[in-house]
Design a protein around this motif. Structure first.
Motif, mmCIF file in Angstrom:
data_model
loop_
_atom_site.group_PDB
_atom_site.id
_atom_site.type_symbol
_atom_site.label_atom_id
_atom_site.label_comp_id
_atom_site.label_asym_id
_atom_site.label_seq_id
_atom_site.Cartn_x
_atom_site.Cartn_y
_atom_site.Cartn_z
ATOM 1 N N LYS A 163 9.041 -5.348 4.685
ATOM 2 C CA LYS A 163 10.265 -4.466 4.876
ATOM 3 C C LYS A 163 10.038 -3.163 4.376
ATOM 4 N N VAL A 164 9.712 -2.989 3.095
ATOM 5 C CA VAL A 164 9.704 -1.801 2.441
ATOM 6 C C VAL A 164 8.570 -0.872 3.079
ATOM 7 N N ALA A 165 7.634 -1.429 3.948
ATOM 8 C CA ALA A 165 6.620 -0.595 4.767
ATOM 9 C C ALA A 165 7.176 -0.127 6.036
ATOM 10 N N ALA A 166 8.210 -0.161 6.229
ATOM 11 C CA ALA A 166 8.823 0.108 7.824
ATOM 12 C C ALA A 166 10.133 0.716 7.304
ATOM 13 N N ARG A 167 10.624 1.857 8.198
ATOM 14 C CA ARG A 167 11.705 2.485 8.084
ATOM 15 C C ARG A 167 12.712 1.916 8.570
ATOM 16 N N GLY A 168 14.048 2.012 8.036
ATOM 17 C CA GLY A 168 15.283 1.085 8.552
ATOM 18 C C GLY A 168 15.262 -0.388 8.000
ATOM 19 N N PRO A 169 16.639 -0.813 8.207
ATOM 20 C CA PRO A 169 16.752 -2.288 7.639
ATOM 21 C C PRO A 169 16.500 -3.214 8.713
ATOM 22 N N GLN A 170 16.352 -2.780 9.991
ATOM 23 C CA GLN A 170 15.940 -3.843 10.930
ATOM 24 C C GLN A 170 14.748 -3.563 11.931
ATOM 25 N N ASN A 171 13.687 -2.916 11.236
ATOM 26 C CA ASN A 171 12.667 -2.306 12.147
ATOM 27 C C ASN A 171 11.258 -2.706 11.667
ATOM 28 N N TYR A 172 11.489 -3.895 10.856
ATOM 29 C CA TYR A 172 10.281 -4.454 10.243
ATOM 30 C C TYR A 172 9.763 -5.642 11.088
ATOM 31 N N GLU A 212 0.935 -1.208 0.031
ATOM 32 C CA GLU A 212 -0.091 -0.051 0.083
ATOM 33 C C GLU A 212 1.137 1.106 -0.093
ATOM 34 N N ALA A 213 1.831 1.228 0.795
ATOM 35 C CA ALA A 213 2.833 2.402 0.913
ATOM 36 C C ALA A 213 4.122 2.197 1.252
ATOM 37 N N ALA A 214 5.052 2.350 0.134
ATOM 38 C CA ALA A 214 6.433 2.138 0.075
ATOM 39 C C ALA A 214 7.288 3.111 0.913
ATOM 40 N N VAL A 215 7.492 2.898 2.044
ATOM 41 C CA VAL A 215 7.999 3.866 3.010
ATOM 42 C C VAL A 215 9.845 3.840 2.950
ATOM 43 N N ASP A 216 10.389 2.710 2.728
ATOM 44 C CA ASP A 216 11.785 2.895 2.765
ATOM 45 C C ASP A 216 12.277 1.647 2.334
#
Length: 304
Positions: free
Chosen positions: A283-292, A243-247
């Motif tokens: 992953k792309v829906a959350a900011r940062g590489p290790q926050n999903y 739905e939303a590509a954040v990062d």
């Protein structure tokens, strides 16, 4: 079974530019390029390919053993690995350098500009593949110090441990002949579409030919999913709608964690790829590489 993850451990400084790089860079003035981007957000994260892949594999329920080097400032990262329950017995700490640092800037189109200081990563070859946990039966070589990637490839091959070649942003460090040697030693190869074209250009081998030298070749295509090449035949695996590509930072690493999870369980590459697309979408829906998180995702269902 455990998976050895050879690669970088780094601290990421992630910035978001509320514009488009293409509108700020004048093609006719590239010979005197001097640009400045005002970033409206800045965040520091744990990153590095080995750290990111280990994070994703651990979330999936796998047993990740990162093999990396950190510097004198690496205690915070080591503590994080302990908190995540990740085996850090093969993480080397050096006292005369800093942990690798990445400065990543993303624009509104998810294009990225990255500056990277290797620090301890440049000495990762000091970490030798020996005295491994007895349950390691699979490995990956992701971007790391040049010498480390070459030597770890040789050491894994000598130990008869099948491994994935994931050159990533480290690909330009190697000549066509060196890349051909990696391919000859590896069991699988995974690249994104840009890296795939560079691999073709440097080796002189089309993707079809590369896939015939390994068990499988995977080319990830971002929002378009991925292509799976097996014995010269290509199969496209569509992406999962987001739905939303954040990062996008760390999406490739998240995808590779799913690849390793599936390979460890003996899945086919299409099964691995479908899980990879699902994990990358989280992953792309959350900011940062290790926050999903992967809450509600039944990984085992993808192998049915």
């Amino acid at each position: 079974m455990a998976v050895l993850i050879c690669g970088s451990v780094a601290f990421d400084t992630i910035m978001n530019f509320d514009g488009r790089f293409g509108q700020q860079i004048l093609p006719t003035q590239l010979h005197i390029l001097n640009v400045s981007f005002l970033v409206n957000t800045l965040r520091k994260d744990f990153g590095g390919c080995a750290g990111n892949i280990a994070y994703g594999l651990q979330l999936l329920g796998g047993h990740a053993v990162p093999m990396a080097a950190v510097g004198q400032d690496g205690a915070e990262y080591l503590t994080r690995l302990d908190q995540l329950g990740i085996d850090r017995s093969k993480v080397l700490q050096l006292s005369d350098t800093y942990t690798a640092q990445a400065m990543i800037m993303t624009d509104l189109d998810n294009n990225q500009i990255t500056a990277f200081h290797p620090g301890a990563m440049a000495q990762a070859h000091q970490n030798v593949i020996e005295n491994l946990p007895s349950d390691i039966r699979l490995a990956i070589i992701s971007p790391d110090g040049r010498d480390a990637m070459i030597e770890h490839a040789q050491q894994l091959t000598a130990a008869n441990i099948p491994w994935v070649f994931d050159p990533g942003q480290g690909l330009p460090m190697f000549s066509g002949q060196e890349l051909q040697q990696f391919i000859a030693q590896a069991s699988w190869v995974t690249v994104n579409d840009y890296e795939g074209q560079m691999l073709v250009d440097r080796t002189g081998l089309p993707l079809e030919a590369i896939s015939k030298q390994v068990k499988g070749l995977i080319v990830t295509l971002g929002a378009e999913g991925c292509d799976i090449w097996v014995d010269g035949q290509k199969e496209h695996i569509p992406a999962v709608t987001v739905e939303a590509a954040v990062d996008p930072t760390g999406c490739g690493d998240a995808w590779r964690s799913a690849l390793l999870y599936g390979l460890e369980k003996g899945w086919s590459l299409p099964q691995c790829a479908r899980l990879g697309n699902a994990v990358a979408a989280r992953k792309v829906a959350a900011r940062g590489p290790q926050n999903y998180t992967l809450d509600g995702l039944d990984a085992s269902a993808f192998g049915a």
